[in-house]
Design an enzyme around this catalytic site. Sequence first.
Site, short mmCIF file in Angstrom:
data_model
loop_
_atom_site.label_atom_id
_atom_site.label_comp_id
_atom_site.label_asym_id
_atom_site.label_seq_id
_atom_site.Cartn_x
_atom_site.Cartn_y
_atom_site.Cartn_z
N GLU A 92 0.88 -1.17 0.00
CA GLU A 92 0.00 0.00 0.00
C GLU A 92 0.91 1.21 0.00
O GLU A 92 1.67 1.42 0.95
CB GLU A 92 -0.90 0.00 1.24
CG GLU A 92 -1.84 1.19 1.29
CD GLU A 92 -2.46 1.36 2.66
OE1 GLU A 92 -2.57 2.53 3.10
OE2 GLU A 92 -2.83 0.36 3.30
N CYS A 141 -3.84 7.24 5.55
CA CYS A 141 -3.71 6.90 4.14
C CYS A 141 -5.00 7.15 3.37
O CYS A 141 -4.99 7.22 2.14
CB CYS A 141 -3.28 5.45 3.97
SG CYS A 141 -4.32 4.27 4.87
#
Length: 486
Positions: free
Chosen positions: A231, A268
């Site tokens: 990620e 995020c």
Amino acid sequence: MTTAVTTTSTTALDSLAAAAAAAAPVWRAADAATRASWLRAAADALDVHVDELVAIADEETRLGATRLRGEVGRTTGQLRLFASVVEEGSYLELTVDDADPAAVPPRPELRRMLVGVGPVAVFSASNFPFAFSVAGGDTASALASGNPVIVKAHSGHPRLSRRTAEIVAAALIAAGAPEGSLALVEGREAGNALVQHPVIQAAGFTGSLGGGRALFDLAAGRPDPIPFYGELGSVNPVVITEAAIAERGETLAQGLVGSFTLGVGQFCTKPGVVFVPEGAGFEDLVAGFATGASGGPLLTDRITEAFPSGIEHLESDPSVAVVAEGRPAEPGSARPIVLSTDAAAVAARPETLLEECFGPVTLLVRYSSAADLRAALEAVPGSLTATLHSQASDEVAEVLEVLTRKAGRVLFSGWPTGVAVTWSQQHGGPWPATTSLHTSVGATAIRRFLRPVVFQDAPDALLPEVLRDEALATLPHRRNGALLVP
């Protein structure tokens, strides 16, 4: 309090890898009840030590005890969720095709299942020192799928990483898991060596685009390439229609400010780019709330130094203007800031305007028509989330089609910060949000660390127990194309 980061030697890494390799067959062979009990033992141990761990984390990460205590709860909840996933059994994808001599050509008996890939490397994240770190979701899903784990500690919280690893490793062994079930390495060189070590069969990563891409290339460049589930970066686009602003503009403005400043903008899923209709007055509404927003210290010195540079990079575009700034920050802290530009500039210069900036900043993008909006949205890179705030009267099918292509989770109310750990969650998206199609949060994250194996015409005594008929009668499986749920 700053703690020096040590570097794990090659000899030490080889020893840890050998222990993980020896533990892998034990984890793979453990039945569901046993494996689930090991996961729950790890969760229980973290709960017992929560006060100690939160105190260490608060010293190292500046995130505050309240936030950190909640994150420990999320972390133990993930471990317990995966224990229930193991017990439920559908993750194995058990599939049987009975032999059929009359078929053309004749069909053998085939019994298929998913098994653990082997030892997994996990790279800790800075912004979630529990939930995406030593005992976080990557580790929980890798253990649940029957694989030992070696974690690369994050340099932003080394003492916490060490203590968490000590507690979880000891709890696993006390519950009956083998030595080598969980280990920790430290230092960038050790991380590079870990992802290239021949014992490691897959890797999970949460962090920067640059760091993740470098490790991804190392994983792919091995003599035996392995999957790298990273990620990496996400701007999480938001589209707001004029009708939505007319109906609930103040609520939306307040929600946006709360979301992009949550955790000092270090989530995020932060909404980093927000498309708003020109002339609807949304910039003024956001400014009214942003001027009262507080910043705070960022996670690490490196992030603190990078934040002003990221703002300067955005402001270097001639289309960008400052809409509002939050309250003055203490020395070494980040001050919230709202910037604005227009859709034409975004479409023309996405490499400048759509680069993720980690910290409390969001970019408002004015659009004047559906075509204007569509062109800018097409320039948005793959993201973890996309959000659409509209009214029932709005024609948004084309916008939704683009957002669905761009993100793994599409929201129609609320804001993307906050990720539910559930069976149906998807926390992943097209590049550069992630390096694969899989989620790193939720029950199906387990699929990353499994591989399929088919047993053809196997004697019953040599089949894995879960593929024998008496076990299949108690587990979800597919037989001759029909889905059977006990």
